[in-house]
Design an enzyme around this catalytic site. Structure first.
Site: not given
Ligand code: SF4
Length: 286
Positions: A126, A190, A220, A262
């Site tokens: 990303e 997010c 995450n 995920s």
């Molecule tokens: S964690 Fe999920 S909602 Fe957040 S940016 Fe990534 S794909 Fe999108």
């Protein structure tokens, strides 16, 4: 032993939508997925068994792609997209709208002639996708990497899955060391990441150990485990129920359960079921 679930955990809408697109795609054998659709081995296995070619993130530039190319939820740069458009007959784009928002924020900051500071993981796809479109930027992973950049204007954003706590610490340090710069901060964390972090913080007030379910490469998920440690709570990050080890729970009265964005629902339920079985077999502790 009680099993206490975080109020928010598991799949976010961005991953659900990307998966839904992949599952609805016809002729998967004609599609190369440009990296890991989501950072989860169970989902990766499902996609491969359906016939998709999954091109690893490290080999994206050196692999001959199939005729159709699927962009992952993590997004890619406009530069890379332009190249793919010359090679593929069809681009299937599953980029999460909240990742797009980070791209848009950095483009706005660059148009304002700001040096862009991105808080995130340098090697994450990303982040690579965002900085590839910027002419002047730096990625920082922690406050100790922050210096006085001697820039008249700075623009600060975060990778979508950065913890709010890390973003705040970095921002405070940036303001402290760059007091002569005009600093604009755009909050690009997010909402699902924020909700899962807040739910974890609440959970850590009732337990001393948390099981964090998610892929090894999931940013995450790693952040959830790291945050547990910062809050003084022991954390074990696992990918599936098979990774659970009974000795972790000896003498424990309660354990927390959370999962990255995920992690499929079925994986979470399998972990919860195995935890419940272990708890029954080993009452009062393990
Ligand atoms: S964690 Fe999920 S909602 Fe957040 S940016 Fe990534 S794909 Fe999108």
């Amino acid at each position: 032993m009680r099993i206490i679930r975080a109020e928010f955990m598991g799949l976010c809408f961005g991953v659900r939508d990307a998966l839904a697109i992949a599952r609805d795609t016809n002729r998967p054998e004609s599609v190369s997925i440009y990296g890991e659709l989501v950072h989860n081995p169970t989902i990766q296995g499902e996609l491969v068994s359906r016939g998709f070619r999954v091109v690893s993130e490290q080999e994206r530039d050196s692999t001959l792609l199939k005729d159709r190319v699927m962009i992952t939820a993590h997004g890619i740069s406009q530069k890379r997209l332009a190249i793919l458009n010359t090679q593929a007959s069809e681009i299937i784009d599953t980029t999460c709208p909240l990742v797009r928002r980070v791209h848009e924020a950095t483009q706005t900051l660059e148009r304002e002639n700001r040096f862009v500071v991105l808080i995130g993981r340098r090697n994450h796809v990303e982040v690579q996708g965002i900085v590839e479109d910027l002419s002047r930027s730096i990625v920082i992973e922690s406050p100790d990497q922050i210096v006085d950049w001697k820039e008249p204007a700075l623009g600060v954003v975060s990778q979508s899955t950065t913890t709010p706590e890390l973003a705040q610490r970095c921002l405070a340090r940036i303001l402290e060391l760059n007091s002569l710069s005009d600093v604009r901060y755009m909050d690009t964390i997010c909402r699902p990441t924020r909700q899962r972090q807040q739910a974890l913080e609440a959970l850590c007030q009732s337990v001393s150990m948390v099981i964090v379910v998610g892929g090894k490469h999931s940013n995450n998920t790693r952040q959830l485990a790291k945050r547990c440690a910062e809050l003084g709570c022991k954390a074990f990050q696992i990918e599936s129920a098979q990774d659970l080890q009974a000795e972790w729970f000896t003498g424990l009265l309660a354990v927390g359960l959370t999962a990255g964005t995920s992690t499929p629902d079925e994986t979470i339920e399998e972990v919860a079921k195995r935890l419940a079985t272990m708890a029954e077999q080993n009452e009062p502790g393990f």
